[in-house]
Scaffold this active site. Structure first.
Site, PDB file in Angstrom:
ATOM      1  N   ASP A 220      44.927  39.058  48.907  1.00 55.37           N
ATOM      2  CA  ASP A 220      45.751  39.827  47.974  1.00 55.37           C
ATOM      3  C   ASP A 220      46.556  40.850  48.757  1.00 55.37           C
ATOM      4  O   ASP A 220      46.141  41.304  49.836  1.00 55.37           O
ATOM      5  CB  ASP A 220      44.864  40.564  46.969  1.00 55.37           C
ATOM      6  CG  ASP A 220      43.972  39.614  46.181  1.00 55.37           C
ATOM      7  OD1 ASP A 220      44.487  38.592  45.709  1.00 55.37           O
ATOM      8  OD2 ASP A 220      42.770  39.911  46.042  1.00 55.37           O
ATOM      9  N   ASP A 263      44.758  43.279  42.825  1.00 57.60           N
ATOM     10  CA  ASP A 263      43.572  42.880  42.064  1.00 57.60           C
ATOM     11  C   ASP A 263      42.567  44.026  42.043  1.00 57.60           C
ATOM     12  O   ASP A 263      42.391  44.734  43.047  1.00 57.60           O
ATOM     13  CB  ASP A 263      42.910  41.645  42.676  1.00 57.60           C
ATOM     14  CG  ASP A 263      43.661  40.353  42.357  1.00 57.60           C
ATOM     15  OD1 ASP A 263      44.720  40.424  41.707  1.00 57.60           O
ATOM     16  OD2 ASP A 263      43.182  39.279  42.757  1.00 57.60           O
ATOM     17  N   ARG A 316      49.193  36.569  34.681  1.00 55.66           N
ATOM     18  CA  ARG A 316      48.322  37.673  35.108  1.00 55.66           C
ATOM     19  C   ARG A 316      49.085  38.974  35.330  1.00 55.66           C
ATOM     20  O   ARG A 316      49.150  39.495  36.425  1.00 55.66           O
ATOM     21  CB  ARG A 316      47.549  37.304  36.375  1.00 55.66           C
ATOM     22  CG  ARG A 316      46.621  36.126  36.224  1.00 55.66           C
ATOM     23  CD  ARG A 316      45.800  35.919  37.497  1.00 55.66           C
ATOM     24  NE  ARG A 316      44.963  34.712  37.401  1.00 55.66           N
ATOM     25  CZ  ARG A 316      44.177  34.290  38.371  1.00 55.66           C
ATOM     26  NH1 ARG A 316      44.088  34.976  39.509  1.00 55.66           N
ATOM     27  NH2 ARG A 316      43.456  33.191  38.225  1.00 55.66           N
TER      28      ARG A 316
END
Length: 440
Positions: A220, A263, A316
């Site tokens: 990420d 995240d 998302r």
């Protein structure tokens, strides 16, 4: 002041602010008015304002603002950046990133284990040869894993507690690095353009995606893992030079080399994500990574998202499990022809409170797809505008997708909000002020 006049006022002020040659003359205050700022502005010394989202809860978020002179670093390379993170023990630190630093400047080949051959990997694990009923194994998979481990060691940067990382000026950024905020408290990241890490060695999983196989990638851009009091503000996060459209296809599936942009997982808590620009990415933000993580995530994953801009995002934005997530005054743009799945993903035990957001949807994009139900969980979605019109997102979703009926009423009301702009004014405000290089 009505919404239209407020829109025009803030847009005009923001443009003037961005046009300044330096960051000393003018500061755009939270009321939208320009106020004098004595002397040069030091972003590294700034802290999160009281009441500004979940990261302001309790002790608040101050990052490394208390650092002494010995723990203020200016870095121009990835090696210098990692050295600054490792230096000074637990003392507060400010790291100023000057220019663009690249974690993968030598290219993917520098990480490849001896003997790894991607062409041989494709030949060995072609579904026509290997099938789709068992995970890959053998020499080339072992060499791929070793290559991936080499990359992992280089591109992950562990951020200590009481740290502020801030870009200098309008063109500071990080390419290909993964900022790991793991098991610490009190971190600030601001004014950076963060190009998503590219996984040089994705793994082929023959059994994924209902048995047809998929490429699984790691890394990420920013991950908040079991950490608290994190403020992520005025950054631009994007796939940059390597959009998914540029990725090849192998075994009939996109050779996916990206994971998330930001995240929050494994008990991460008290996070404010404000005034960022998220651009051209697929799986953008995951809050809670497992339906079965109740032991670590229940009562945590409290995240505020406000005044962020999302454009070219597939899904998302965020997908939520557990936690109380407050999303307000964000601008979501879905452009014509782009791949699009959903904006808000409603997952296990989530309690999303999404109000006063603006959605600009291209013709042919269904408003019903703004929400996606993954698990039974209530949410509040009020005072949102789609293409300038007040829209009941839950009602539209339930009418068009009755098989995924959503429950209204998250069961809580956010109190940590500094100001709430009218959703008709949000596009003008956010589009001119969100992202890196917009702090003056």
């Amino acid at each position: 002041m009505n919404a239209q006049r407020w829109h025009e006022h803030v847009t005009s002020t923001a443009v003037k602010c961005v046009a300044l040659t330096g960051c000393a003359a003018l500061v755009l205050g939270v009321t939208g008015t320009a106020t004098a700022h004595a002397g040069p502005r030091d972003l590294g010394r700034e802290v999160l304002a009281a009441g500004d989202g979940w990261a302001s809860h309790g002790t608040g978020t101050t990052g490394g603002s208390a650092a002494d002179a010995a723990h203020v670093y200016t870095v121009t390379t990835w090696a210098e950046f990692k050295a600054a993170l490792a230096d000074g023990g637990s003392a507060p630190r400010i790291i100023k990133v000057k220019g663009v630093i690249d974690a993968v400047s030598e290219g993917c080949a520098a990480f490849a284990a001896e003997g790894y051959d991607f062409r041989q990997y494709l030949a060995d694990y072609d579904p026509a040869v290997w099938g789709n009923d068992k995970p890959v194994s053998g020499e080339q998979e072992d060499l791929r894993a070793a290559s991936a481990a080499n990359q992992d060691k280089v591109i992950k940067a562990n951020i200590p507690a009481n740290t502020t990382i801030v870009g200098v000026g309008r063109d500071a950024g990080i390419r290909g690095g993964s900022l790991q905020i793991r098991g610490v408290d009190n971190v600030i990241i601001r004014n950076l353009t963060i190009e998503a890490p590219v996984d040089c060695f994705p793994q082929w999983d023959p059994t994924d995606d209902n048995g047809t196989g998929a490429w699984n990638s790691e890394y990420d851009g920013v991950v908040v893992y079991g950490s608290t009091h994190v403020w992520i503000d005025h950054n631009t996060l994007t796939d940059g030079r390597y959009p998914d459209s540029s990725l090849p296809v192998h075994f009939g599936k996109v050779y996916q080399q990206h994971d998330g942009l930001v995240d929050v997982v494994r008990g991460g808590d008290l996070v404010t994500v404000s005034w960022n620009s998220f651009k051209d990415h697929d799986k953008t933000m995951l809050i809670g990574n497992s339906d079965g993580a109740g032991a670590t995530d229940s009562g945590k994953l409290r995240v505020t998202l406000h005044h962020n801009r999302f454009e070219g995002i597939v899904e998302r934005a965020p997908r939520v499990r557990f936690g109380q997530v407050d999303a307000y005054n964000n601008h979501f743009v879905v452009t014509k022809g782009q791949k699009f799945g959903y904006v808000f993903g409603i997952g296990a035990n989530s309690r999303l409170y999404a109000t006063h957001n603006a959605f600009s949807l291209a013709p042919g994009v269904s408003t019903a797809k703004v929400l996606k139900k993954w698990s039974e969980a209530p949410l509040t979605a009020e005072h949102n505008h789609v293409n300038g019109k007040l829209t009941d997102l839950i009602a539209v979703h339930n009418a068009e997708i009755p098989a995924e009926t959503l429950q209204s009423g998250a069961g809580w009301t956010p109190t940590l909000r500094t100001r709430v702009d009218h959703p008709r004014a949000v596009p003008g405000i956010v589009d001119h002020r969100a992202g890196a290089g917009r702090l003056c």
